[in-house]
Design an enzyme around this catalytic site. Structure first.
Site, PDB file in Angstrom:
ATOM      1  N   SER A 262       0.921  -1.264  -0.111  1.00 62.89           N
ATOM      2  CA  SER A 262       0.013   0.016   0.080  1.00 62.89           C
ATOM      3  C   SER A 262       0.990   1.064   0.118  1.00 62.89           C
ATOM      4  CB  SER A 262      -0.869   0.083   1.277  1.00 62.89           C
ATOM      5  OG  SER A 262       0.073   0.374   2.282  1.00 62.89           O
ATOM      6  N   LYS A 263       0.185   2.589  -0.158  1.00 62.05           N
ATOM      7  CA  LYS A 263       1.122   3.629  -0.096  1.00 62.05           C
ATOM      8  C   LYS A 263       1.495   3.862   1.192  1.00 62.05           C
ATOM      9  CE  LYS A 263      -0.348   8.581  -0.268  1.00 62.05           C
ATOM     10  NZ  LYS A 263       0.767   8.816   0.233  1.00 62.05           N
ATOM     11  N   ARG A 264       0.816   3.342   2.170  1.00 62.28           N
ATOM     12  CA  ARG A 264       1.290   3.575   3.639  1.00 62.28           C
ATOM     13  C   ARG A 264       2.737   2.655   3.630  1.00 62.28           C
ATOM     14  NH1 ARG A 264      -2.328   1.864   7.776  1.00 62.28           N
ATOM     15  NH2 ARG A 264      -3.950   1.998   6.042  1.00 62.28           N
ATOM     16  N   GLY A 266       5.069   2.406   1.535  1.00 64.03           N
ATOM     17  CA  GLY A 266       5.782   3.420   0.868  1.00 64.03           C
ATOM     18  C   GLY A 266       6.545   4.719   1.877  1.00 64.03           C
ATOM     19  N   ASP A 267       5.187   5.193   2.355  1.00 72.76           N
ATOM     20  CA  ASP A 267       5.513   6.221   3.177  1.00 72.76           C
ATOM     21  C   ASP A 267       6.363   5.825   4.467  1.00 72.76           C
ATOM     22  OD1 ASP A 267       3.843   7.766   1.704  1.00 72.76           O
ATOM     23  OD2 ASP A 267       2.130   7.651   2.886  1.00 72.76           O
TER      24      ASP A 267
END
Ligand code: GLU
Length: 501
Positions: A262-264, A266-267
């Protein structure tokens, strides 16, 4: 393969394209090119609530940047156009009608409130509400009305949806190129909504009609669509059309833990999950392009997420991928995303770039630092540092000392600057001054000869020498640095270090 290969990437423009979507596009592209076929891009924008401005342009730009642009799409070889579903809106109703007339679909007039009440009632009895053969004749559907009654309600303006009338008690044995035989029990499926009285088809209906009309030979898409496969195959049957072949790609998994990337993730771990940067009022999501990844490197690492050619080979150009790609070799199991490996791929790409090109890419960074790049042999500098770089953006950190004398000295390294060091460095200046042929190899020979003849330990000279020139114990081969910065600069930096340390 006998039939003409036509495959599609069919994203919904709901935001920036996730890296998983990019991989789907890539596998479609590779499969098309491998088989002399066509790769087209269709924008599935029937769900207007989820429409995000800019997302469509983003998708096109991302595919262009990666070098996997479609052969046909909006504004390009529109043989089977329009390629945007919202512009095909007028085409879908007749197909929904066709399914009603052939008893493959029915009208359902249930209001959202009625469905909610039904859901609650089922829950109270410990059941999960599912709209299907068990209750479709108890709900507000055309199955329990006469044709005239149904027509009257539609004429009166009652809101309706068209639902698929899923066959009962049939085991579907379907073939997925990646997964082999997959079995589905039709009685467990729900009667999906295909069309709404606002005139809009749902994803399922539009997707099947368009795949058929646009002559799609293979549907290659993410694993999350596998549960839709039985409905899709049944829809082809209902229309009397030949179904395309299906291949459901494995999920891309988180680097650590379980589940879909998920994008999370990556963050949290500091890597992009989008090809290009995406800006909204809520903030910026980083992109591979802006992070300094080469498009070829991104394509390369994505290709190996869930596929390999059976050898140990890891570095492929796009052409090599096309030649090697085989859908039958795509794995069933999810593929773990490894951000470190991605950087490694970028490094591999970086070192194969021409030094001239890397120098060009480096120039703007130097301009930002107010350095006149024309005064330096940038090509040479780049050739000395690239072996250790993952990104052009790291070049400055790795090579600042070529352009300017150190202004401070690494504290830990300065501990090697001993009492006897200044005297040694002064002798070193004298030696350096005598060198005429100021090439790396010759400087090294002369300096080492001086050290051996006078029995001076390597460490005693080389570490303070590097510290004087670089300000830290980093950088490429010291004598290469010396050759590039030249004799006067070398001497001046040693003098400065003697004065400061
Ligand atoms: N519009 C769907 C998506 O957003 C397409 C799925 C498919 O390829 O059938 O992924």
């Amino acid at each position: 393969m006998s039939k003409q290969v036509r495959v599609r990437f069919a994203p919904s423009p709901t935001g920036p394209l996730h890296i998983g979507g990019v991989r789907t596009a890539l596998f479609n592209y590779l499969f098309a090119k491998k088989n002399g076929g066509t790769f087209y891009l269709r924008i599935e924008d029937t769900d207007q609530n989820r429409f995000v401005p800019g997302a469509e342009a983003y998708i096109m730009e991302a595919l262009e940047w990666l070098g996997i642009a479609p052969d046909e799409t909006i504004g390009k070889n529109e043989k089977f156009g329009p390629y945007r579903q919202s512009e095909r809106k007028h085409m879908y109703k007749e197909y929904a009608d066709q399914l009603i007339n052939s008893d493959w679909a029915y009208y359902a007039f249930d209001t959202p409130e009625a469905l909610d009440a039904q859901r609650k009632a089922d829950e109270e009895q410990g059941k999960t509400f599912i709209y299907n053969h068990t209750n479709r004749e108890k709900l507000d559907t055309s199955l329990v009305l006469t044709a005239d009654e149904t027509a009257a309600r539609i004429a009166k303006g009652d809101a309706y949806v068209v639902r698929f009338k899923t066959p009962v008690d049939e085991t579907l044995h379907l073939k997925d190129i990646i997964r082999g035989d997959v079995k589905f029990e039709t009685s467990l499926l729900d009667d999906k909504v295909l069309f709404k009285s606002d005139g809009m088809p749902t994803y399922h209906l539009a997707n099947i009609i368009d795949d058929h009309l646009m002559e799609t030979s293979h549907v290659i898409r993410g694993e999350e669509w596998l549960p839709s496969m039985p409905l899709h195959v049944l829809l082809y049957r209902a229309f009397g059309w030949e179904a395309p072949e299906f291949a459901h790609l494995p999920l891309i998994l988180k680097p650590v833990g379980n589940g879909k990337l998920s994008k999370r993730d990556g963050d949290k771990l500091g890597f992009p999950v989008f090809p290009l940067e995406w800006n909204t009022t809520e903030g910026v999501s980083s992109g591979y392009r802006e992070k300094g990844f080469f498009p070829g490197a991104v394509v390369n690492f994505l290709a190996l997420l869930g596929w390999n050619d059976g050898t140990e080979k890891e570095i492929y150009s796009l052409e090599e991928l096309v030649a090697a790609f085989d859908l039958n070799r795509v794995h069933k199991a999810g593929a773990k995303f490894d951000p470190e490996k991605n950087k490694w791929f970028n490094h591999q790409y970086l070192i194969t770039q021409e030094d001239e090109d890397l120098a060009k890419a480096y120039s703007p960074i130097l301009s930002d630092k107010n350095i006149d790049a024309t005064k330096f042999d940038l090509v040479k500098i780049v050739s000395l540092i690239k072996e250790r770089a993952h990104f052009v953006s790291e070049f400055w950190e790795m090579s600042d000392f070529f352009f300017q004398a150190p202004t401070e000295y690494d504290a830990k390294a300065s501990k090697n600057w001993k009492e006897e060091t200044p005297a040694l460095m002064k002798q070193l200046i004298e030696i350096v001054e005598t060198i005429e042929d100021f090439t790396s190899i010759n400087i090294e020979t002369v300096v080492k000869e001086w050290m051996t003849t006078n029995e001076i330990g390597m460490g005693k000279v080389m570490q303070p020498f590097r510290l004087s020139l670089v300000g830290a114990l980093k950088g490429p081969h010291l004598f290469d640095i010396i050759e590039v910065i030249g004799k006067p600069e070398t001497i001046s930096r040693i003098k400065k270090a003697i004065a400061k340390l």
